[in-house]
Structures are given as C-alpha cells and as structure tokens.
Design a protein around this motif. Structure first.
Motif, short mmCIF file in Angstrom:
data_model
loop_
_atom_site.label_atom_id
_atom_site.label_comp_id
_atom_site.label_asym_id
_atom_site.label_seq_id
_atom_site.Cartn_x
_atom_site.Cartn_y
_atom_site.Cartn_z
N ALA A 167 -8.97 19.38 -5.90
CA ALA A 167 -8.08 20.24 -5.12
C ALA A 167 -8.51 20.31 -3.67
N LYS A 168 -9.82 20.30 -3.45
CA LYS A 168 -10.33 20.37 -2.09
C LYS A 168 -10.25 19.04 -1.34
N THR A 169 -10.25 17.92 -2.08
CA THR A 169 -10.33 16.61 -1.41
C THR A 169 -9.12 15.71 -1.62
N ALA A 170 -8.23 16.06 -2.53
CA ALA A 170 -7.13 15.16 -2.89
C ALA A 170 -6.26 14.79 -1.69
N GLY A 171 -5.92 15.78 -0.90
CA GLY A 171 -5.05 15.50 0.24
C GLY A 171 -5.66 14.53 1.23
N GLN A 172 -6.93 14.77 1.57
CA GLN A 172 -7.60 13.89 2.53
C GLN A 172 -7.84 12.51 1.94
N THR A 173 -8.20 12.46 0.64
CA THR A 173 -8.41 11.16 -0.02
C THR A 173 -7.14 10.33 -0.01
N ALA A 174 -6.03 10.98 -0.36
CA ALA A 174 -4.75 10.26 -0.38
C ALA A 174 -4.34 9.80 1.01
N ALA A 175 -4.59 10.65 2.02
CA ALA A 175 -4.22 10.30 3.39
C ALA A 175 -5.01 9.08 3.87
N LEU A 176 -6.30 9.09 3.58
CA LEU A 176 -7.15 7.96 4.00
C LEU A 176 -6.74 6.67 3.28
N LYS A 177 -6.47 6.78 1.97
CA LYS A 177 -6.09 5.60 1.20
C LYS A 177 -4.75 5.05 1.69
N ALA A 178 -3.80 5.94 1.95
CA ALA A 178 -2.49 5.49 2.44
C ALA A 178 -2.60 4.83 3.81
N LYS A 179 -3.41 5.40 4.68
CA LYS A 179 -3.60 4.82 6.02
C LYS A 179 -4.31 3.48 5.92
N GLN A 180 -5.26 3.39 5.00
CA GLN A 180 -5.96 2.12 4.80
C GLN A 180 -5.00 1.04 4.32
N THR A 181 -4.14 1.39 3.38
CA THR A 181 -3.15 0.43 2.87
C THR A 181 -2.19 0.02 3.97
N SER A 182 -1.75 1.00 4.77
CA SER A 182 -0.82 0.72 5.86
C SER A 182 -1.43 -0.22 6.90
N ASP A 183 -2.68 0.06 7.27
CA ASP A 183 -3.35 -0.80 8.27
C ASP A 183 -3.56 -2.21 7.73
N SER A 184 -3.96 -2.32 6.46
CA SER A 184 -4.20 -3.64 5.87
C SER A 184 -2.90 -4.44 5.78
N THR A 185 -1.82 -3.75 5.42
CA THR A 185 -0.51 -4.41 5.35
C THR A 185 -0.08 -4.90 6.72
N THR A 186 -0.31 -4.09 7.74
CA THR A 186 0.05 -4.47 9.11
C THR A 186 -0.78 -5.66 9.58
N LEU A 187 -2.07 -5.65 9.24
CA LEU A 187 -2.94 -6.78 9.59
C LEU A 187 -2.44 -8.07 8.95
N SER A 188 -2.09 -8.00 7.67
CA SER A 188 -1.58 -9.18 6.97
C SER A 188 -0.28 -9.67 7.60
N ALA A 189 0.55 -8.73 8.02
CA ALA A 189 1.82 -9.09 8.65
C ALA A 189 1.59 -9.84 9.95
N PHE A 190 0.66 -9.34 10.77
CA PHE A 190 0.35 -10.04 12.02
C PHE A 190 -0.32 -11.39 11.75
N GLY A 191 -1.06 -11.47 10.65
CA GLY A 191 -1.65 -12.76 10.27
C GLY A 191 -0.58 -13.78 9.94
N ALA A 192 0.44 -13.36 9.17
CA ALA A 192 1.54 -14.27 8.83
C ALA A 192 2.31 -14.69 10.08
N LEU A 193 2.51 -13.74 10.99
CA LEU A 193 3.22 -14.06 12.23
C LEU A 193 2.41 -15.03 13.08
N SER A 194 1.11 -14.80 13.19
CA SER A 194 0.25 -15.69 13.99
C SER A 194 0.24 -17.11 13.42
N SER A 195 0.22 -17.24 12.10
CA SER A 195 0.22 -18.56 11.46
C SER A 195 1.52 -19.30 11.79
N ALA A 196 2.65 -18.59 11.72
CA ALA A 196 3.93 -19.22 12.03
C ALA A 196 4.00 -19.63 13.50
#
Length: 502
Positions: free
Chosen positions: A48-77
C-alpha cells in the motif's frame, strides 16, 4: 489518461483491496476467531505504501525503453537509406558503364575510368602457368641427400634433402611447407610406371617458369636427375625445358605463357587472364573459349544498374516513411498510439525528408524532379511513400540522361541533400542521439530509484513483521486467558468450574 497514470491507479486500487483484507485479519484475530495472518498483513501494508511509486517507475521504464527501441528502428531505416544514396549523391552510379562481348570467353567488366566505345578483340592464346612432371620413381625409394634449389620468376629457395625427407613424397612436402616458397606447388601423381613429382607455378605468365638444380648430392639414387631448366618463350609464347638427366627427363605438360591478343588490331599481352591494362577502366577475364575468335567488345552506359540503384533508393525511402507512419500512428478502435505519436523529433525528420523529396533541382523552367523520371508520391498525401514507374525511369535514363544527372548531381542534387540531412539526424550529438542520451539517463535514474524503493520496502517489511508478530503473540495470549477465565467462572451460556464445584 496516460499509460503511466493508468498503471499507477490500477496498482493503488489493488493495494487498497489487500489492505482491507489484512484489516479483516486483525479483526478476526482480536475476536478470537483465528490467528492473525501476519505475512499477508505485512505484505499488504508495504504494498500500500509503495505500489503507486513502483507502478509509476515501471511504467516510465517501459515507456522509455519503448521510445528507445522506436528511435533505434528509425535510425536503422535512415542509415540504410543513407547507404543507398551514397553512390547517387557522389555521381558514381550515374557514371557507371556496362561491358558486353559478342562471343564467349571474354567476360568483360567495366569499372571506374571506362569510356563508351566499341573494340574488336582477337584472342590468340590465354595465359597459363607452367606444369612439369618428373620421370617415374619408386614411391618409397631413398633418392639420396643434398640440396634442391627451386627458382620461379626470379625468386628462389633452397630445400635441404636428408634422410628424413629424401623420398619423392618427402621432397614434395618439403617444397610445399617451405616458408620462402617462391610460388610453386608440388604433388605426387602415380601412374603405371611409378610415382612422378609434379611441379606447378602458382602464377601464370611467360616469366614464371620453374627451374630446379641440385647440389651436394650424396648416396645418389635419382636425386641429381631432378634438375631441370626452363626458358621463357619469345614475346610471351610458351616456355621450353631442358632436363639435367636425359635418361630421366622431365616432361612439360603445360607451358608458361602470356595471354596474347589484339585490341582493334593493336598487339597486346598480359601475364594473367584478368586483363586490366589493355582498355582503360575495363577488365577482360579471358578463358579458353575466346582463343581463335574475334569478338566485339561494347562499352555503354549501364542503365540497368542505374535503374536498380534509383529504385533501391526509392524503396528504402519508403521504408523510412513506413517506419515513421507506424511510430506516429493512432488506432481509434483500441485508442492506442505508436511509440512516437506526437513526438517533435520524429515530425522534424519526417518534414525535412518530405521537403527534399518534393523539391526539384535546377532553375525554374528546366527543373528536374523525381516525378519527371517516373517516381511520384502515392495518391494518399498522408501516406508519403513513393511509387516507381520502372518503364518511365528506364526511358528517362536512356533518352534523357542529362535530366537524371541533374536530379542526382553531386553538388545540390536530391541525393546530396538527403545524405546531409540524414547525417545530421544520426550523428553523435544529433537530434536522435540527444533524445537517446536523455532517455538512457532517465532509465539510469529509474533504476537507482527502484533500488532505493526496494531497500525501503525491505526495511518497512522487517519493521512491520516485528510489530505484528508481537501483536499476534499478544492477541493469542489474550485469547488463551479469555478461554481460561470462561472455563473457570462460566460464560453467558454455561457455568464455570467454580460454580459447579468441579
């Protein structure tokens, strides 16, 4: 609502539900119905004390990783497109020539420096390497000891022959393994009369003849007869040989000779069959099929190669556009967007490339455009990909090469502009690299925050574990006392032991 916000809200709601279940555990334990579930209670409270922050960090991590992969695909093209336009931007592709022969055995290839033209080629002989076979010997016989000196094309080596290698096969192995071998291979061929030492020059040409001499021979049992001298033929013609022992004579199965031919009636020769010196920028790869023939060698602009290069450029540009469209798409049904939907960096790249593709080269009135040579934008303006009319492109390359040359000139042509623009995008310190650097820094920060949060969760878990374990023990003691007193004094529905004098 953003993906990150959704994840946080979901995690928080789940944590609250678990806390409610844990609270019921306390109530049940305090009323004597059951023992309190300490593990579940602690887990629920920590979550209860950590769920919100844990979820926020995980979601931001996923978002950043997805964006990095997207720029990687664009750079390759983008990098693939840049490679495809290199030879278009520097003029190499549009100055390519193709070479064809009217017969077989020339296999011509036009390269840098070639000039359009037609030549009559008469091939008299092709280049060959010398091949010598010794007289027959007993394969296991000891031929003696001493020294063999082999010379090929002005280079020589000495081979010491002793009791360890003085058989025919031993001599062949010694020749092949010599570190200073001048360019000769040795093999053993066994026929009906015995074993033969076969020597072959590794290089073709009249000058690459083989000479073998012997010296210091002892216990001679045929070693001295391995001497042979070769004489190159005049003007590149075949070589001749003289054996040191006519009773055990060498045989020349193939002479060392140059390729002899004429180009437009002009006598020429080459020590190899890959002739590069006869016609500027052209290599003729001669084979035996050309001997005795007179063929026409034609050098002309290679429109097929140019068509392929320009078509490849258009296809790879389409790959870039398709990648951009996918990364910036939005699905109304699922209400989900691409990894770079609305991203300013992506839009900058898209608009820059589209502007170059849509522009022309040259002064107004005689401006060269992609559309004029058969490459146009697809009907849907939002699509942005190119459509290639191969027939029109071939016609432009054949009938109006000047227009194509203007469009892809090495000063301000489309290829040059695209190359410069892409180089700015993908270079170190460019807009893609800047975004990637920021994303990687954010991911590093998230990892550090996750570590801190994990440490806090562990500390909190230990604290709650101690507290509620003690509480659970206390409630268990109170329940036991309550049961004892009830048994002694009685309850609302029974009489105790004192009342019944038991």
């Amino acid at each position: 609502m953003s993906t990150i916000t959704t994840s946080v809200n979901s995690a928080t709601a789940n944590a609250q539900n678990l806390v409610q279940q844990a609270a019921q555990s306390i109530i049940s334990g305090s009323t004597g119905n059951s023992t309190m579930d300490v593990a579940s209670l602690v887990s629920a409270l920590v979550n209860a004390k950590t769920a919100g922050q844990t979820a926020a960090l995980k979601a931001k991590q996923t978002s950043d990783s997805t964006t990095l992969s997207a720029f990687g695909a664009l750079s390759s093209a983008l990098t693939a497109l840049q490679a495809a336009i290199k030879n278009l931007s520097d003029g190499t592709t549009l100055s390519t020539f193709g070479a064809t022969a009217s017969g077989k055995g020339l296999d011509p290839v036009a390269g840098a420096g070639a000039v359009a033209g037609s030549y009559a080629i008469e091939v008299k002989q092709i280049a060959a390497s010398q091949n010598l076979s010794s007289a027959a010997f007993d394969a296991t016989a000891k031929l003696g000891t001493g020294k063999l000196t082999l010379q090929v094309g002005g280079k020589s080596m000495d081979v010491t022959i002793d009791s360890s290698n003085n058989t025919l096969s031993g001599i062949a192995n010694a020749i092949n393994k010599a570190s200073n071998n001048p360019g000769v291979t040795a093999t053993i061929v066994t026929g009906t009369g015995g074993a033969h030492l076969v020597l072959r020059s590794t290089a073709t040409g009249a000058a690459n003849t083989i000479n073998v001499s012997t010296s210091g021979v002892a216990d001679d049992n045929g070693l001295s007869s391995l001497g042979v001298s070769s004489t190159p033929g005049a003007n590149g013609a075949g070589s001749t040989i003289v054996s040191s022992d006519t009773n055990r004579a060498w045989r020349q199965s193939e002479a060392a000779q140059d390729a002899l031919f004429t180009v437009g009636g002009i006598e020429a020769s080459s020590s190899t069959n890959a002739v590069t010196t006869a016609i500027a920028g052209v290599t003729m790869n001669l084979s035996s099929a050309s001997v005795g023939t007179t063929q026409t060698l034609t050098i002309a602009t290679d429109t097929a190669a140019q068509n392929t290069a320009i078509t490849n450029f258009a296809n790879l540009y389409n790959t870039v556009v398709t990648t951009i469209n996918s990364l910036s798409s939005y699905d109304k049904t699922s209400k989900t967007g691409g990894a770079l939907l609305g991203d300013s960096t992506l839009m900058t790249i898209k608009n820059s490339l589209a502007s170059i593709i849509g522009s022309g080269v040259g002064p107004k009135g005689s401006m060269a455009t992609l559309g004029a040579i058969g490459i146009s934008l697809k009907g849907d303006p939002a699509d942005g990909t190119l459509v290639i009319d191969s027939k029109k492109l071939t016609a432009s390359l054949t009938n109006n090469p000047a227009q194509v040359a203007t469009l892809f000139n090495s000063t301000d042509g489309i290829g040059v502009k695209l190359n410069k623009s892409i180089a700015d995008f993908v270079k170190t310190g460019g807009i893609i690299d800047t975004r990637n650097t920021a994303l990687n820094a954010d991911l590093k920060s998230i990892t550090a925050q996750q570590t801190t949060l994990a440490n806090y969760s562990a500390q909190l878990t230990k604290q709650y574990q101690n507290q509620f374990t003690a509480l659970n023990t206390l409630m268990a003691t109170m329940n036991n006392n309550s049961q004892y007193l009830t048994a002694l004094f009685g309850g609302s529905k029974s009489a105790g032991a004192l009342a019944t004098n038991k």
